[in-house]
Design a protein around this motif. Structure first.
Motif, PDB file in Angstrom:
ATOM      1  N   HIS A   1       0.837  -1.192   0.000  1.00  0.00           N
ATOM      2  CA  HIS A   1       0.000   0.000   0.000  1.00  0.00           C
ATOM      3  C   HIS A   1       0.878   1.250   0.000  1.00  0.00           C
ATOM      4  O   HIS A   1       1.858   1.323   0.718  1.00  0.00           O
ATOM      5  CB  HIS A   1      -0.910  -0.001   1.226  1.00  0.00           C
ATOM      6  N   PRO A   2       0.521   2.235  -0.828  1.00  0.00           N
ATOM      7  CA  PRO A   2       1.397   3.376  -1.005  1.00  0.00           C
ATOM      8  C   PRO A   2       1.618   4.229   0.233  1.00  0.00           C
ATOM      9  O   PRO A   2       2.684   4.768   0.429  1.00  0.00           O
ATOM     10  CB  PRO A   2       0.681   4.203  -2.072  1.00  0.00           C
ATOM     11  N   THR A   3       0.585   4.419   1.006  1.00  0.00           N
ATOM     12  CA  THR A   3       0.762   5.364   2.096  1.00  0.00           C
ATOM     13  C   THR A   3       1.357   4.694   3.326  1.00  0.00           C
ATOM     14  O   THR A   3       2.133   5.269   4.057  1.00  0.00           O
ATOM     15  CB  THR A   3      -0.574   6.038   2.437  1.00  0.00           C
ATOM     16  N   LEU A   4       0.977   3.453   3.540  1.00  0.00           N
ATOM     17  CA  LEU A   4       1.543   2.749   4.691  1.00  0.00           C
ATOM     18  C   LEU A   4       2.812   2.003   4.321  1.00  0.00           C
ATOM     19  O   LEU A   4       3.522   1.503   5.173  1.00  0.00           O
ATOM     20  CB  LEU A   4       0.538   1.747   5.254  1.00  0.00           C
ATOM     21  N   GLY A   5       3.047   1.902   3.043  1.00  0.00           N
ATOM     22  CA  GLY A   5       4.263   1.228   2.603  1.00  0.00           C
ATOM     23  C   GLY A   5       4.036  -0.248   2.425  1.00  0.00           C
ATOM     24  O   GLY A   5       4.268  -0.787   1.354  1.00  0.00           O
TER      25      GLY A   5
ATOM     26  N   GLY B   1      -2.695   3.389 -12.440  1.00  0.00           N
ATOM     27  CA  GLY B   1      -2.468   2.168 -11.654  1.00  0.00           C
ATOM     28  C   GLY B   1      -0.978   1.932 -11.491  1.00  0.00           C
ATOM     29  O   GLY B   1      -0.537   0.794 -11.333  1.00  0.00           O
ATOM     30  N   ASN B   2      -0.215   3.017 -11.545  1.00  0.00           N
ATOM     31  CA  ASN B   2       1.240   2.889 -11.664  1.00  0.00           C
ATOM     32  C   ASN B   2       1.927   3.070 -10.303  1.00  0.00           C
ATOM     33  O   ASN B   2       2.118   4.188  -9.818  1.00  0.00           O
ATOM     34  CB  ASN B   2       1.736   3.941 -12.666  1.00  0.00           C
TER      35      ASN B   2
ATOM     36  N   ALA C   1      -9.950  -3.010 -10.953  1.00  0.00           N
ATOM     37  CA  ALA C   1      -9.568  -1.614 -11.224  1.00  0.00           C
ATOM     38  C   ALA C   1      -9.482  -0.841  -9.910  1.00  0.00           C
ATOM     39  O   ALA C   1      -8.524  -0.100  -9.668  1.00  0.00           O
ATOM     40  CB  ALA C   1     -10.571  -0.962 -12.159  1.00  0.00           C
ATOM     41  N   ALA C   2     -10.486  -1.022  -9.053  1.00  0.00           N
ATOM     42  CA  ALA C   2     -10.474  -0.322  -7.763  1.00  0.00           C
ATOM     43  C   ALA C   2      -9.280  -0.782  -6.938  1.00  0.00           C
ATOM     44  O   ALA C   2      -8.578   0.027  -6.319  1.00  0.00           O
ATOM     45  CB  ALA C   2     -11.776  -0.597  -7.013  1.00  0.00           C
ATOM     46  N   TYR C   3      -9.037  -2.062  -6.962  1.00  0.00           N
ATOM     47  CA  TYR C   3      -7.917  -2.616  -6.185  1.00  0.00           C
ATOM     48  C   TYR C   3      -6.581  -2.028  -6.662  1.00  0.00           C
ATOM     49  O   TYR C   3      -5.754  -1.582  -5.868  1.00  0.00           O
ATOM     50  CB  TYR C   3      -7.902  -4.144  -6.332  1.00  0.00           C
ATOM     51  N   LEU C   4      -6.409  -2.007  -7.979  1.00  0.00           N
ATOM     52  CA  LEU C   4      -5.131  -1.541  -8.541  1.00  0.00           C
ATOM     53  C   LEU C   4      -4.942  -0.041  -8.334  1.00  0.00           C
ATOM     54  O   LEU C   4      -3.854   0.414  -7.997  1.00  0.00           O
ATOM     55  CB  LEU C   4      -5.057  -1.888 -10.029  1.00  0.00           C
ATOM     56  N   GLY C   5      -6.003   0.725  -8.538  1.00  0.00           N
ATOM     57  CA  GLY C   5      -5.902   2.178  -8.340  1.00  0.00           C
ATOM     58  C   GLY C   5      -5.593   2.486  -6.882  1.00  0.00           C
ATOM     59  O   GLY C   5      -4.700   3.265  -6.573  1.00  0.00           O
ATOM     60  N   PHE C   6      -6.341   1.838  -5.990  1.00  0.00           N
ATOM     61  CA  PHE C   6      -6.182   2.076  -4.547  1.00  0.00           C
ATOM     62  C   PHE C   6      -4.776   1.720  -4.087  1.00  0.00           C
ATOM     63  O   PHE C   6      -4.108   2.493  -3.397  1.00  0.00           O
ATOM     64  CB  PHE C   6      -7.219   1.245  -3.795  1.00  0.00           C
TER      65      PHE C   6
ATOM     66  N   ASN D   1      -5.886   8.227  -4.181  1.00  0.00           N
ATOM     67  CA  ASN D   1      -6.780   8.411  -3.040  1.00  0.00           C
ATOM     68  C   ASN D   1      -8.229   8.607  -3.481  1.00  0.00           C
ATOM     69  O   ASN D   1      -9.149   8.117  -2.841  1.00  0.00           O
ATOM     70  CB  ASN D   1      -6.387   9.640  -2.212  1.00  0.00           C
ATOM     71  N   MET D   2      -8.388   9.394  -4.565  1.00  0.00           N
ATOM     72  CA  MET D   2      -9.764   9.744  -4.938  1.00  0.00           C
ATOM     73  C   MET D   2     -10.046   9.363  -6.386  1.00  0.00           C
ATOM     74  O   MET D   2      -9.232   9.621  -7.273  1.00  0.00           O
ATOM     75  CB  MET D   2      -9.982  11.247  -4.737  1.00  0.00           C
TER      76      MET D   2
END
Ligand code: BGC
Length: 793
Positions: free
Chosen positions: A6-10, A291-292, A332-337, A342-343
């Motif tokens: 996860h991007p924000t928590l690492g 999704g990058n 898609a939601a999984y990959l974007g998230f 965030n939004m």
């Protein structure tokens, strides 16, 4: 299932060491202690706590998060379209989502009353009363439309850019918009790409300076400054490198170019504190930008420590399926998230899919909290929890502030570039002594929509604009007769996808019959014949530049070239004024027309500004920030290309085309004035410096002509050898100087670590290498005043 960190928590919570996942409990204790101490202290003193002791936006966001259900948290990640979308017929109305706490933001609503209605539903009818972020593309103005960023960059004046975006922010905020999807900082090196107009041109150094200036303008000294808005730097990243200049097409960009060219303006905006960032539409090296993980996590959060939030481009989360990247909406939601979006802008995918992912344990509450938190923090910082509404009775005064019009006029004057003035046809005499009648001819001479461009037109429809013909008529004295002929109309060959969409006030020009076009053509030529001279106003009409407006050819649309040739054939002196969002093919005009003024899309006050320059009440000082091609076949075209094994100075093997010169028609940095300047006496304070030491450079610049004017002194460098080939020249400094007739000034520059460091593809890191460096200083990217220095270990 693709398991991504996860991007924000690492890392995903299930992979965290014991206790590390209890994010909530780690924050709650100190927060409670803070609140309680403030309360106790206030009670004991009998006074309200001083502002410094109030909980921070972050602390308030954490408190609020604790009261939110999972659905409400996911709701904050949904940006609802404020207008019905044909492509999403099943999406519930935005009002309904807001009421249920299922939308954290609304976009594409620009009317103040409608905005207040939305906020009222959010604040008074939703369970937790969380106000909305109201987002809109205030790219170069809300009511007062300024020249677009490409034009503004040509003024080479960051202070003016900041001032313009400060006014744009003030107007937008007064109308209820608290989030602008700007600055757009995509480097653009291919004029076929219609969105070139939205950014600051081809150069990363200049682009970074303009990005910072715009962030300061939108957000003020810090996010939350009254009368300002949240900025959104976009489109991350390399959207401007679309294959063939075709909007939305894939970008294939090396790491070298990403770090050295496409990323720097984004990094600059982040360093300037921009609160949000928009992911781009296209595939970057075959991974969709939305999704990058590399872009949105490794670069943005890990390397640059971005603390704000990421919004997708419109519908881009759902488009991950269209790309052939996501399997379905859930994926898609999984990959974007998990990539770090965030939004979800308008695709309704997060709000429908994330609850399922949560139930299935594929996203955790801690991840959700970390994703929602920066959005809430932004709302707190913007002061929306204190007051989400706007006072509709006060808007008109702010929108109609005459000072804004004056800045719009000055910005338009300063952004225009005089490309040619061989026979000194300009400035024109307004007393009528030289020419007592002037024909003003062309399809964009009286077009508000063309003057305000794509985004300006979306909001205003082109109303309230001083057009070129109006500006000229106001300018000349009673002894000059002005005749106007539109000539044949121009319109897109393939209609715009935006024409007719709800909420969009800009339309394609109506079609014209061949017979009507012919009689308009004949009338235009006859008008030129009746007058002493002609001002031709040609270029691009509404929706011909901007999004989804790429061209395979840069030729003047419709019958404009033919009309220009016919008017020139009358033997009347001709001045060409261009109204357009990117370079167009004027190679013929460059040979046959006496004077050419590039006016871009000059905005609300554009007609006055054109007239000011044509009649000499202002002196052109703008300089191109894109290399102007001779033809579309030269694109992509940019001055900072590599030397190659066959440099242009080589006696042979130097031509890259056999049918056109390699050089541009007009170079990056080029622009004329009604006066002349001399740049001389380049002095370097040392010829050798150790890695990390500064080299000081100075030059003299003198106004050698007959009136006051502005010159932009530019410094370019070239590293002669190193761990990678380096561009033939790179801009590394500039200064705009105003000089009275005969006046001389010394201009100083510093070349140090920031200017000499680059990202080396062989070292795969930033390097500052011992090498010999060339320095050129002058008035454009072909400057010849030369010096050199050596950097040693
Ligand atoms: C554009 C963005 C814009 C968004 C919202 C998209 O189509 O690419 O630049 O901010 O729409 O209007």
């Amino acid at each position: 299932m693709k398991a991504l960190p996860h991007p924000t928590l690492g890392i995903r919570e299930e992979h965290m060491p014991d206790g590390a996942g209890s994010y909530r409990s780690r924050l709650s204790f100190p927060f409670l202690v803070t609140i309680m101490s403030i309360a106790v202290a206030s009670f004991l003193s009998g006074q309200a706590p001083s502002p410094g002791t109030w909980p921070s936006a972050e602390q308030r966001a954490d408190t609020l998060l604790k009261q939110m259900t999972v659905e409400e948290k996911i709701g904050q990640l949904n940006q609802a379209a404020g207008v019905p979308l044909v492509i999403l017929p099943d999406a519930p109305p935005a009002e309904e989502q807001v009421r249920k706490g299922l939308a954290g933001s609304v976009l594409w609503v620009s009317e103040p009353a409608a905005i207040n209605r939305f906020q009222k539903i959010a604040v008074e009818e939703s369970r937790l009363h969380i106000p909305l972020l109201i987002g809109l593309d205030v790219i170069h103005g809300y009511h007062t439309i300024f020249p677009p960023p490409l034009a503004m960059s040509a003024a080479w004046d960051p202070k003016l850019v900041e001032q313009v975006q400060t006014i744009a922010a003030r107007e937008a905020r007064a109308a209820g918009i608290n989030w602008s999807f700007a600055p757009m900082v995509d480097i653009a090196r291919d004029a076929r790409w219609g969105r070139m107009v939205e950014g600051a041109g081809e150069d990363p150094y200049l682009g970074a300076i303009m990005a910072k200036a715009q962030v300061r303008g939108f957000q003020g000294p810090e996010l939350g400054t009254p009368g300002h808005v949240l900025g959104c730097v976009k489109h991350f990243a390399a959207y401007g490198a679309a294959d063939g200049g075709r909007d939305y097409d894939s970008s294939y960009v090396s790491d070298d170019l990403l770090w050295n060219v496409y990323f720097p303006p984004f990094k600059a905006a982040i360093d300037a504190g921009v609160g949000s960032l928009m992911s781009a539409y296209m595939d970057l090296n075959d991974v969709p930008a939305t999704g990058n993980y590399f872009l949105l996590h490794e670069v943005l959060r890990q390397d640059w420590k971005f603390q704000g939030f990421v919004v997708s481009d419109a519908l881009a989360v759902k488009s991950l399926i269209t790309h052939g990247y996501a399997r379905d909406a859930d994926d898609a939601a999984y990959l974007g998230f998990h990539a770090g979006v965030n939004m979800d802008m308008a695709s309704n995918t997060y709000v429908t899919e994330l609850p399922k992912l949560f139930k299935a344990g594929r996203i955790t509450e801690a991840q959700l909290d970390a994703t929602v938190r920066p959005l809430l923090v932004a709302k707190y910082k913007l002061g929306l929890f204190e007051n989400a509404y706007i006072d509709e009775s006060k808007i008109a005064t702010i929108l109609n502030d005459p000072a804004s019009g004056r800045v719009a006029r000055e910005a338009a004057q300063k952004s225009m570039v005089l490309l040619k003035n061989d026979a000194q046809l300009l400035p024109l005499d307004k007393s009528g002594k030289k020419y007592s009648s002037i024909a003003v001819i062309g399809p964009v001479a009286d077009s508000g929509p063309a003057q305000v461009g794509f985004w300006g037109g979306m909001i205003t429809g082109g109303d309230g604009v001083v057009t070129v013909i109006a500006g000229i008529k106001q300018k000349v004295g009673p002894s000059v007769r002005i005749e106007y002929a539109k000539g044949p109309g121009i319109r897109r060959e393939i209609p715009s996808v935006f024409d007719g969409l709800p909420g969009i006030k800009l339309h394609d020009e109506p079609a014209q019959s061949a017979a009507d076009a012919q009689s308009a053509f004949d009338e235009a030529v006859a008008t030129a014949k009746r007058c002493d001279m002609a001002v031709m106003v040609l270029g691009e009409g509404p929706l011909m530049a901007g999004e989804a407006a790429s061209n395979s050819s840069l030729r003047l649309a419709g019958r404009q070239q033919e009309l220009l040739e016919a008017v020139v054939a009358t033997d009347k002196p001709v001045v060409l004024v261009l109204i357009n969002g990117r370079p167009v093919n004027i190679s013929w005009a460059a040979e046959h027309v006496g004077s050419i003024l590039e006016a871009w899309e000059p905005g609300t006050q554009g007609g006055n500004a054109v007239a000011d320059l044509l009649f000499g009440d202002a002196n052109p000082g703008g300089k191109l920030t894109v290399s102007w091609p001779r033809s579309a076949g030269q694109e992509p075209l940019y001055y900072a290309h590599m030397i190659t094994h066959a440099p242009e100075t080589a006696p042979d093997f130097k031509s890259r085309y056999q049918d056109v010169k390699t050089s541009p028609l007009y170079s990056f940095g080029y622009g004329l004035s009604y006066t002349t300047f001399a740049v001389s006496n380049l002095q370097l304070d040392r010829s050798r410096a150790k890695v990390g030491e500064n080299i000081g450079a100075s030059v003299e610049v003198q106004n050698t002509g007959s009136r006051a004017g502005d010159e932009v002194v530019q410094v370019y460098i070239h590293q002669q050898s190193g761990s990678a080939s380096r561009p033939v020249r790179q801009l590394k400094g500039f200064e705009k100087v105003s000089l009275a007739q005969g006046e001389k000034k010394t201009v100083h520059f510093t070349l140090g670590k920031d200017e000499l460091t680059y990202w080396s593809p062989s070292v795969r890191n930033w390097v500052l290498e011992p090498a010999v460096f060339d320095v050129w200083v002058g008035d454009d990217s072909t400057a010849t005043l030369h010096g050199s220095f050596e950097v040693t270990q």
